[in-house]
Write a protein that holds these residues in place. Structure first.
Motif, PDB file in Angstrom:
ATOM      1  N   GLU A   1       0.790  -1.235   0.000  1.00 31.41           N
ATOM      2  CA  GLU A   1       0.000   0.000   0.000  1.00 31.41           C
ATOM      3  C   GLU A   1       0.821   1.282   0.000  1.00 31.41           C
ATOM      4  N   TRP A   2       2.104   1.198   0.323  1.00 33.93           N
ATOM      5  CA  TRP A   2       2.924   2.413   0.404  1.00 33.93           C
ATOM      6  C   TRP A   2       3.389   2.801  -0.989  1.00 33.93           C
ATOM      7  N   ALA A   3       2.981   3.986  -1.431  1.00 35.22           N
ATOM      8  CA  ALA A   3       3.282   4.407  -2.806  1.00 35.22           C
ATOM      9  C   ALA A   3       4.702   4.944  -2.954  1.00 35.22           C
ATOM     10  N   GLY A   4       5.332   5.303  -1.848  1.00 43.79           N
ATOM     11  CA  GLY A   4       6.706   5.806  -1.911  1.00 43.79           C
ATOM     12  C   GLY A   4       7.708   4.674  -2.003  1.00 43.79           C
ATOM     13  N   GLY A   5       8.987   5.035  -1.859  1.00 42.98           N
ATOM     14  CA  GLY A   5      10.043   4.028  -1.907  1.00 42.98           C
ATOM     15  C   GLY A   5      10.045   3.193  -0.637  1.00 42.98           C
ATOM     16  N   LEU A   6      10.372   1.925  -0.774  1.00 37.07           N
ATOM     17  CA  LEU A   6      10.438   1.037   0.390  1.00 37.07           C
ATOM     18  C   LEU A   6      11.464  -0.045   0.125  1.00 37.07           C
ATOM     19  N   LEU A   7      12.299  -0.308   1.125  1.00 34.82           N
ATOM     20  CA  LEU A   7      13.163  -1.480   1.064  1.00 34.82           C
ATOM     21  C   LEU A   7      13.187  -2.111   2.452  1.00 34.82           C
ATOM     22  N   ILE A   8      12.805  -3.386   2.518  1.00 29.29           N
ATOM     23  CA  ILE A   8      12.893  -4.146   3.763  1.00 29.29           C
ATOM     24  C   ILE A   8      14.171  -4.980   3.668  1.00 29.29           C
ATOM     25  N   VAL A   9      15.118  -4.654   4.534  1.00 30.65           N
ATOM     26  CA  VAL A   9      16.387  -5.389   4.568  1.00 30.65           C
ATOM     27  C   VAL A   9      16.313  -6.320   5.762  1.00 30.65           C
ATOM     28  N   THR A  10      16.333  -7.622   5.530  1.00 27.51           N
ATOM     29  CA  THR A  10      16.283  -8.511   6.685  1.00 27.51           C
ATOM     30  C   THR A  10      17.623  -9.185   6.909  1.00 27.51           C
ATOM     31  N   GLN A  11      17.970  -9.291   8.210  1.00 25.98           N
ATOM     32  CA  GLN A  11      19.145 -10.084   8.591  1.00 25.98           C
ATOM     33  C   GLN A  11      18.734 -11.540   8.750  1.00 25.98           C
ATOM     34  N   ASN A  12      17.424 -11.780   8.700  1.00 27.26           N
ATOM     35  CA  ASN A  12      16.936 -13.127   8.976  1.00 27.26           C
ATOM     36  C   ASN A  12      17.165 -14.059   7.792  1.00 27.26           C
ATOM     37  N   VAL A  13      17.381 -15.312   8.127  1.00 30.05           N
ATOM     38  CA  VAL A  13      17.584 -16.323   7.093  1.00 30.05           C
ATOM     39  C   VAL A  13      16.312 -17.145   6.899  1.00 30.05           C
ATOM     40  N   ASP A  14      15.288 -16.891   7.722  1.00 28.02           N
ATOM     41  CA  ASP A  14      13.986 -17.524   7.480  1.00 28.02           C
ATOM     42  C   ASP A  14      13.304 -16.805   6.311  1.00 28.02           C
ATOM     43  N   ASP A  15      12.184 -17.384   5.862  1.00 28.95           N
ATOM     44  CA  ASP A  15      11.511 -16.821   4.679  1.00 28.95           C
ATOM     45  C   ASP A  15      10.140 -16.241   5.019  1.00 28.95           C
ATOM     46  N   LEU A  16       9.999 -15.766   6.275  1.00 31.92           N
ATOM     47  CA  LEU A  16       8.663 -15.357   6.721  1.00 31.92           C
ATOM     48  C   LEU A  16       8.198 -14.036   6.113  1.00 31.92           C
ATOM     49  N   HIS A  17       9.134 -13.135   5.776  1.00 27.16           N
ATOM     50  CA  HIS A  17       8.701 -11.894   5.102  1.00 27.16           C
ATOM     51  C   HIS A  17       8.080 -12.221   3.743  1.00 27.16           C
ATOM     52  N   GLU A  18       8.750 -13.032   2.958  1.00 26.39           N
ATOM     53  CA  GLU A  18       8.205 -13.315   1.622  1.00 26.39           C
ATOM     54  C   GLU A  18       6.954 -14.180   1.697  1.00 26.39           C
ATOM     55  N   ARG A  19       6.904 -15.082   2.701  1.00 22.88           N
ATOM     56  CA  ARG A  19       5.686 -15.886   2.835  1.00 22.88           C
ATOM     57  C   ARG A  19       4.491 -15.023   3.254  1.00 22.88           C
ATOM     58  N   ALA A  20       4.752 -13.922   3.964  1.00 25.13           N
ATOM     59  CA  ALA A  20       3.659 -12.996   4.316  1.00 25.13           C
ATOM     60  C   ALA A  20       3.242 -12.153   3.113  1.00 25.13           C
ATOM     61  N   GLY A  21       4.112 -12.114   2.087  1.00 22.39           N
ATOM     62  CA  GLY A  21       3.746 -11.375   0.875  1.00 22.39           C
ATOM     63  C   GLY A  21       4.607 -10.163   0.574  1.00 22.39           C
ATOM     64  N   ALA A  22       5.640  -9.904   1.366  1.00 20.00           N
ATOM     65  CA  ALA A  22       6.516  -8.756   1.088  1.00 20.00           C
ATOM     66  C   ALA A  22       7.328  -9.031  -0.181  1.00 20.00           C
ATOM     67  N   ARG A  23       7.493  -8.020  -1.007  1.00 19.58           N
ATOM     68  CA  ARG A  23       8.245  -8.171  -2.261  1.00 19.58           C
ATOM     69  C   ARG A  23       9.454  -7.250  -2.321  1.00 19.58           C
ATOM     70  N   ARG A  24       9.313  -6.031  -1.807  1.00 20.96           N
ATOM     71  CA  ARG A  24      10.435  -5.076  -1.862  1.00 20.96           C
ATOM     72  C   ARG A  24      11.370  -5.367  -0.688  1.00 20.96           C
ATOM     73  N   MET A  25      12.048  -6.505  -0.751  1.00 18.49           N
ATOM     74  CA  MET A  25      12.885  -6.928   0.371  1.00 18.49           C
ATOM     75  C   MET A  25      14.110  -7.676  -0.117  1.00 18.49           C
ATOM     76  N   LEU A  26      15.098  -7.777   0.747  1.00 18.50           N
ATOM     77  CA  LEU A  26      16.284  -8.582   0.433  1.00 18.50           C
ATOM     78  C   LEU A  26      16.837  -9.210   1.718  1.00 18.50           C
ATOM     79  N   HIS A  27      17.540 -10.323   1.516  1.00 18.28           N
ATOM     80  CA  HIS A  27      18.175 -11.052   2.625  1.00 18.28           C
ATOM     81  C   HIS A  27      19.664 -10.726   2.641  1.00 18.28           C
ATOM     82  N   MET A  28      20.087  -9.856   3.542  1.00 21.67           N
ATOM     83  CA  MET A  28      21.509  -9.473   3.526  1.00 21.67           C
ATOM     84  C   MET A  28      22.424 -10.552   4.080  1.00 21.67           C
ATOM     85  N   HIS A  29      21.872 -11.474   4.887  1.00 24.12           N
ATOM     86  CA  HIS A  29      22.704 -12.543   5.476  1.00 24.12           C
ATOM     87  C   HIS A  29      22.413 -13.912   4.883  1.00 24.12           C
ATOM     88  N   GLY A  30      21.824 -13.948   3.669  1.00 22.46           N
ATOM     89  CA  GLY A  30      21.550 -15.234   3.037  1.00 22.46           C
ATOM     90  C   GLY A  30      20.214 -15.801   3.457  1.00 22.46           C
TER      91      GLY A  30
END
Ligand code: NAD
Length: 229
Positions: free
Chosen positions: A78-107
């Protein structure tokens, strides 16, 4: 406010039932970090290290995203501006919840890395030492986890996002692992406002403009409601 960068750590997945990094006695699932999260440990005892991540990977089958992951996925939609979710987590719960503008910095647990050619590919099963890379054939696949002493993924993209950020938010991280722990100061130097959401004060709390204490499953949905108005 237009651009938001969010850093998440093990605390955002705690309410899903995944242990944080520094659990009781400073151990990660009963192991010293040096024994499962360094290149030296992998060289010394590959069977132990591979098995450790096999168990973590298998445990993903039994957990689900919580209200905090769901709220960030909603923000992403819903956020029309810029967004980046940087996770240190190695689980996949952000993407399973539906987040797309994200990356896994620690693998990621559900990924294998070829130590010979550097190829990364999705991996769901156990990964015994000596598994062959489908790309180059080398028997050199290892868990795709950034160990202490290794360089996190996508640092250039993260730094570019921090340079553009109007708001930097840190969620569920102890502020003890660098370079992620330094993002708050980098964001501030570029002029961003900074907010921390954590169960307790962290090593980095003093750097933030504001800290809200509580469980991520409560604090994050409330903060997302505020942002989306
Ligand atoms: P950490 O364990 O060092 O710190 C977790 C922080 O979250 C603590 O400050 C704790 O007070 C807080 N916290 C605990 N429960 C919370 C809750 N319900 N709500 C809000 N905050 C809560 O974790 P870190 O800073 O992310 O450490 C980094 C390393 O741990 C990363 O490199 C990561 O790869 C690894 N790790 C990842 C996972 C995972 O993928 N879920 C789990 C364990 C460790």
């Amino acid at each position: 406010m237009k651009n938001i960068v969010i850093l998440t750590g093990a605390g955002i997945s705690a309410e899903s039932g995944i242990a944080t990094f520094r659990g009781p006695g400073g151990l990660w699932e009963g192991h010293r970090v040096e024994d499962v999260c360094t290149p030296g440990a992998l060289a010394r005892d590959p069977a132990l290290v591979h098995r450790f991540y096999d168990l973590r990977r298998a445990a993903l089958e039994t957990v689900a995203p919580n209200a905090a992951h769901a709220a960030l996925a909603r923000l992403d939609r819903e956020w029309a501006g810029g967004l980046l979710i940087v996770t240190q987590n190695v689980d996949d719960l952000h993407e399973r919840a539906g987040a797309r503008r994200m990356l896994h910095m620690h693998g990621a647990l559900r990924s294998a890395l070829c130590a010979a050619c550097g190829e990364r590919r999705e991996w769901r099963d156990a990964l015994p030492p000596g598994s062959a890379c489908a790309g180059c054939g080398a028997r050199a696949l290892r868990p795709d986890i950034v160990f202490f002493g290794e360089i996190p993924y996508q640092m250039e993209r993260i730094e570019a996002a921090l340079a553009e950020a109007d708001l930097f938010v840190s969620i569920g991280t102890s502020g003890a692992v660098y370079p992620a722990a330094g993002f708050v100061r980098m964001a501030q130097a570029y002029g961003a406002a900074t907010l921390e959401l954590n169960l307790e004060r962290s090593e980095g709390s003093a750097w933030f403009d504001a800290t809200r204490l509580g469980a991520a499953g409560v604090l994050v949905p409330a903060w997302v409601d505020e942002v989306l108005g």
